[in-house]
Design an enzyme around this catalytic site. Structure first.
Site, PDB file in Angstrom:
ATOM      1  N   GLY A  59       0.786  -1.275   0.125  1.00  0.00           N
ATOM      2  CA  GLY A  59      -0.083  -0.004   0.191  1.00  0.00           C
ATOM      3  C   GLY A  59       0.791   1.291  -0.174  1.00  0.00           C
ATOM      4  N   SER A  60       0.083   2.276   0.251  1.00  0.00           N
ATOM      5  CA  SER A  60       0.816   3.562   0.308  1.00  0.00           C
ATOM      6  C   SER A  60       1.691   3.849   1.394  1.00  0.00           C
ATOM      7  CB  SER A  60      -0.437   4.670   0.544  1.00  0.00           C
ATOM      8  OG  SER A  60       0.016   6.025   0.590  1.00  0.00           O
ATOM      9  N   THR A  61       2.800   4.904   0.857  1.00  0.00           N
ATOM     10  CA  THR A  61       3.592   5.444   1.738  1.00  0.00           C
ATOM     11  C   THR A  61       3.042   5.949   3.039  1.00  0.00           C
ATOM     12  OG1 THR A  61       4.028   7.152   0.554  1.00  0.00           O
ATOM     13  CG2 THR A  61       5.535   5.633   0.063  1.00  0.00           C
ATOM     14  N   VAL A  62       1.712   6.349   2.931  1.00  0.00           N
ATOM     15  CA  VAL A  62       1.256   7.075   4.182  1.00  0.00           C
ATOM     16  C   VAL A  62       1.117   5.883   5.073  1.00  0.00           C
ATOM     17  CG1 VAL A  62      -0.820   8.027   5.230  1.00  0.00           C
ATOM     18  CG2 VAL A  62      -0.031   8.639   2.873  1.00  0.00           C
ATOM     19  N   GLY A  63       1.127   4.724   4.986  1.00  0.00           N
ATOM     20  CA  GLY A  63       1.433   3.738   6.104  1.00  0.00           C
ATOM     21  C   GLY A  63       2.243   3.892   7.007  1.00  0.00           C
TER      22      GLY A  63
END
Length: 132
Positions: A59-63
């Site tokens: 998933g996203s780097t916001v993880g």
């Protein structure tokens, strides 16, 4: 067991194991520490205070920031073990101060969930409590 150190520190807790990757963005609720990804093998379980073992992040780097938010909310894993750490999980663990190791030997996979383990992110070592 000797692995590769990714994020420093020492953490001990019950082993929570997933054979599937985890997305922290929308997969783990930072307000509760519960895995909320529909259909995930750990759906409904809390990561808080446990040693979370899974192959790699997705998933996203916001993880990375969700991992940090879990730490700020007192709901972070005690440590993380990956088969192969990738940047999303590594950055999240480092900024949150969560010990992270990867590349453990095959015998690690034989430890049953619920085993109490200690992850030493300084040395890359993982040890288990023989009484569990």
């Amino acid at each position: 067991m000797q692995g590769r150190s990714i994020s420093r520190g020492i953490g001990t807790g019950e082993l929570l194991v997933s054979s599937e990757p985890i997305s922290f963005l929308s997969g783990v609720d930072p307000e509760t520490g519960i895995v909320v990804e529909h259909g995930h093998p750990l759906e409904g379980q809390s990561v808080a205070g446990r040693v979370l073992a899974f192959p790699y992040g997705k998933g996203s780097t916001v993880g990375s920031y969700v991992i940090y938010a879990l730490k700020q909310n007192g709901l972070a894993p005690a440590a993380i073990i990956n088969t192969e750490a990738e940047p999303i999980i590594a950055v999240g663990a480092i900024i949150a101060g969560i010990p992270l190791v990867d590349r453990l030997p095959p015998e690690f996979s034989r430890l049953p969930p619920g085993t109490t383990v200690t992850v030493n992110g300084d040395s890359g070592e993982v040890s288990c409590n023989e009484n569990t």
